[in-house]
Every structure is written in C-alpha cells, then in structure tokens.
Design a protein around this motif. Structure first.
Motif, PDB file in Angstrom:
ATOM      1  N   SER A 289      -4.437  -0.379  10.425  1.00  0.00           N
ATOM      2  CA  SER A 289      -4.527   0.644   9.374  1.00  0.00           C
ATOM      3  C   SER A 289      -5.832   0.526   8.596  1.00  0.00           C
ATOM      4  O   SER A 289      -6.497   1.523   8.336  1.00  0.00           O
ATOM      5  CB  SER A 289      -3.349   0.527   8.402  1.00  0.00           C
ATOM      6  OG  SER A 289      -2.137   0.704   9.070  1.00  0.00           O
TER       7      SER A 289
ATOM      8  N   GLN B  78      -5.232  -4.019  21.389  1.00  0.00           N
ATOM      9  CA  GLN B  78      -4.225  -5.078  21.258  1.00  0.00           C
ATOM     10  C   GLN B  78      -4.412  -6.116  22.370  1.00  0.00           C
ATOM     11  O   GLN B  78      -4.543  -5.756  23.531  1.00  0.00           O
ATOM     12  CB  GLN B  78      -2.821  -4.487  21.367  1.00  0.00           C
ATOM     13  CG  GLN B  78      -2.491  -3.504  20.262  1.00  0.00           C
ATOM     14  CD  GLN B  78      -2.309  -4.192  18.940  1.00  0.00           C
ATOM     15  OE1 GLN B  78      -1.882  -5.336  18.869  1.00  0.00           O
ATOM     16  NE2 GLN B  78      -2.639  -3.483  17.865  1.00  0.00           N
TER      17      GLN B  78
ATOM     18  N   THR C 167       7.504  -0.469   3.324  1.00  0.00           N
ATOM     19  CA  THR C 167       7.816   0.685   4.173  1.00  0.00           C
ATOM     20  C   THR C 167       9.086   0.470   4.977  1.00  0.00           C
ATOM     21  O   THR C 167       9.709   1.426   5.419  1.00  0.00           O
ATOM     22  CB  THR C 167       6.663   1.016   5.151  1.00  0.00           C
ATOM     23  OG1 THR C 167       6.374  -0.124   5.948  1.00  0.00           O
ATOM     24  CG2 THR C 167       5.433   1.488   4.411  1.00  0.00           C
ATOM     25  N   ASN C 168       9.480  -0.790   5.170  1.00  0.00           N
ATOM     26  CA  ASN C 168      10.734  -1.071   5.870  1.00  0.00           C
ATOM     27  C   ASN C 168      11.945  -0.914   4.960  1.00  0.00           C
ATOM     28  O   ASN C 168      13.054  -0.755   5.453  1.00  0.00           O
ATOM     29  CB  ASN C 168      10.706  -2.488   6.461  1.00  0.00           C
ATOM     30  CG  ASN C 168       9.620  -2.636   7.503  1.00  0.00           C
ATOM     31  OD1 ASN C 168       9.342  -1.706   8.252  1.00  0.00           O
ATOM     32  ND2 ASN C 168       8.994  -3.800   7.545  1.00  0.00           N
TER      33      ASN C 168
ATOM     34  N   ARG D 182       3.107  -2.530   3.486  1.00  0.00           N
ATOM     35  CA  ARG D 182       3.690  -2.673   4.830  1.00  0.00           C
ATOM     36  C   ARG D 182       5.119  -3.202   4.738  1.00  0.00           C
ATOM     37  O   ARG D 182       6.014  -2.722   5.411  1.00  0.00           O
ATOM     38  CB  ARG D 182       2.806  -3.606   5.667  1.00  0.00           C
ATOM     39  CG  ARG D 182       3.363  -3.941   7.007  1.00  0.00           C
ATOM     40  CD  ARG D 182       3.074  -2.837   7.987  1.00  0.00           C
ATOM     41  NE  ARG D 182       3.520  -3.278   9.298  1.00  0.00           N
ATOM     42  CZ  ARG D 182       4.087  -2.481  10.156  1.00  0.00           C
ATOM     43  NH1 ARG D 182       4.255  -1.226   9.885  1.00  0.00           N
ATOM     44  NH2 ARG D 182       4.473  -2.921  11.306  1.00  0.00           N
TER      45      ARG D 182
ATOM     46  N   LEU E   7       3.526   6.652   5.910  1.00  0.00           N
ATOM     47  CA  LEU E   7       4.232   6.891   7.172  1.00  0.00           C
ATOM     48  C   LEU E   7       3.568   6.122   8.314  1.00  0.00           C
ATOM     49  O   LEU E   7       4.246   5.545   9.164  1.00  0.00           O
ATOM     50  CB  LEU E   7       4.254   8.386   7.499  1.00  0.00           C
ATOM     51  CG  LEU E   7       5.217   9.250   6.687  1.00  0.00           C
ATOM     52  CD1 LEU E   7       4.941  10.728   6.928  1.00  0.00           C
ATOM     53  CD2 LEU E   7       6.659   8.908   7.031  1.00  0.00           C
ATOM     54  N   GLY E   8       2.248   6.111   8.332  1.00  0.00           N
ATOM     55  CA  GLY E   8       1.511   5.403   9.366  1.00  0.00           C
ATOM     56  C   GLY E   8       1.728   3.904   9.342  1.00  0.00           C
ATOM     57  O   GLY E   8       1.739   3.253  10.389  1.00  0.00           O
TER      58      GLY E   8
ATOM     59  N   ARG F 228       4.371   2.395   8.893  1.00  0.00           N
ATOM     60  CA  ARG F 228       5.618   2.054   9.598  1.00  0.00           C
ATOM     61  C   ARG F 228       5.359   1.790  11.072  1.00  0.00           C
ATOM     62  O   ARG F 228       6.064   1.017  11.700  1.00  0.00           O
ATOM     63  CB  ARG F 228       6.629   3.176   9.462  1.00  0.00           C
ATOM     64  CG  ARG F 228       7.218   3.273   8.107  1.00  0.00           C
ATOM     65  CD  ARG F 228       8.231   4.391   8.052  1.00  0.00           C
ATOM     66  NE  ARG F 228       8.806   4.388   6.730  1.00  0.00           N
ATOM     67  CZ  ARG F 228      10.091   4.426   6.494  1.00  0.00           C
ATOM     68  NH1 ARG F 228      10.940   4.510   7.482  1.00  0.00           N
ATOM     69  NH2 ARG F 228      10.535   4.399   5.263  1.00  0.00           N
ATOM     70  N   LYS F 229       4.369   2.448  11.643  1.00  0.00           N
ATOM     71  CA  LYS F 229       4.111   2.364  13.079  1.00  0.00           C
ATOM     72  C   LYS F 229       2.950   1.434  13.438  1.00  0.00           C
ATOM     73  O   LYS F 229       2.880   0.942  14.540  1.00  0.00           O
ATOM     74  CB  LYS F 229       3.784   3.759  13.626  1.00  0.00           C
ATOM     75  CG  LYS F 229       4.823   4.805  13.339  1.00  0.00           C
ATOM     76  CD  LYS F 229       5.938   4.719  14.317  1.00  0.00           C
ATOM     77  CE  LYS F 229       6.891   5.887  14.071  1.00  0.00           C
ATOM     78  NZ  LYS F 229       8.165   5.656  14.632  1.00  0.00           N
ATOM     79  N   LEU F 230       2.018   1.243  12.500  1.00  0.00           N
ATOM     80  CA  LEU F 230       0.811   0.466  12.788  1.00  0.00           C
ATOM     81  C   LEU F 230       0.793  -0.822  11.981  1.00  0.00           C
ATOM     82  O   LEU F 230       1.365  -0.887  10.898  1.00  0.00           O
ATOM     83  CB  LEU F 230      -0.434   1.280  12.438  1.00  0.00           C
ATOM     84  CG  LEU F 230      -0.617   2.611  13.156  1.00  0.00           C
ATOM     85  CD1 LEU F 230      -1.770   3.383  12.541  1.00  0.00           C
ATOM     86  CD2 LEU F 230      -0.851   2.390  14.629  1.00  0.00           C
ATOM     87  N   SER F 231       0.097  -1.809  12.492  1.00  0.00           N
ATOM     88  CA  SER F 231      -0.073  -3.038  11.723  1.00  0.00           C
ATOM     89  C   SER F 231      -1.052  -2.779  10.579  1.00  0.00           C
ATOM     90  O   SER F 231      -1.848  -1.839  10.622  1.00  0.00           O
ATOM     91  CB  SER F 231      -0.599  -4.161  12.624  1.00  0.00           C
ATOM     92  OG  SER F 231      -1.928  -3.884  13.008  1.00  0.00           O
TER      93      SER F 231
END
Length: 140
Positions: free
Chosen positions: A94, A138, A25-26, A22, A84-85, A87-90
């Motif tokens: 995941s 959430q 990915t940044n 995680r 890729l996922g 990047r968008k999900l915690s």
C-alpha cells in the motif's frame, strides 16, 4: 535540512498509520474507519480554522466547487478506497503504491490540462513505476 526532516517524519508517521489501520480494517468496515478518520481530522483542524477566521471571505462558486471536490473526492472517497484496499493488500505494498500519486498527477495533467512535460519528468515517472513494480513483486 528542515524540509528533509519533515519529509522523513511524514514517512514514519504514514508507516505507523498503515500498520494501525491495517489491523483495524479486520475489525471495522472501511466506511466506519473513514468516518472516524474524517471526524478526527475535523476536530484536529478546527482550532486552526478559528485562528484564521478573520481572513475569511464569502466563497465564490469556483472556490466552493473546488472545496467540495477536495472534501469529497480527495478526502472522503480517497480514504474510503484506501481503507478498502488495506483489506486486500499488505501495508508495505500500500505504501509502495502511494508513490504512483505524482505519476498519476503528471498523467492527468497531460490528459486533462494538456500540459507539456519534459523528458526528465517522463524518465522520473518511468523510474517510479519500475520501482513500484519491483517492490510489489511477492517472493514465494
């Protein structure tokens, strides 16, 4: 008991993998991360290939096709999409979504292989789906 310990250990390792990946990915693209993950896997498993070298035979067209499918589809593409996922999900969502893998396997076995499933399998799949939905909600 050993199987349970291994299963718990795998979950712990997967959690660490998610938190480490995680953060990465940044910094790096999903393609770069996937490349280095595949390279590390290749290097780690190479000694085991050498050990088993004596039992190898020339692959048939069917086994070569299966190997290509597993290499490209189930490894490279799957890890690329997972990276890729992330990047968008915690990481927690995941990991929760990974519980859908056996459910999707069951669904595709029905659709593609026309396998029969039991009521218990369907009930188990529904419970997993409900659990994933509940864990993905959430708070806010």
């Amino acid at each position: 008991m050993l199987g349970n310990i291994i299963l718990i250990g795998a979950g712990i390792v997967w959690a660490f993998y998610n938190f480490i990946t995680r953060d990465l990915t940044n910094k790096y693209s999903a393609m770069t991360l996937t490349y280095y993950q595949m390279l590390a896997g290749f290097i780690f498993f190479l000694p085991f290939v050498i050990i088993e070298g004596k039992t190898w035979r020339m692959p048939t067209m069917t086994s070569a096709s299966a190997l290509i499918y597993l290499s490209v589809g189930c490894s490279i593409v799957a890890f690329l999409l997972y990276n890729l996922g992330l990047r968008k999900l915690s990481a927690s969502i995941s990991v929760s979504l990974m519980n859908l893998v056996p459910v999707l396997g069951l669904i595709f076995s029905i659709l593609i292989l026309h396998e029969r499933v039991s009521t218990v399998q369907i009930l188990g799949g529904v419970i997993v789906i409900i659990g994933v939905i509940l864990s993905s909600i959430q708070k806010g």
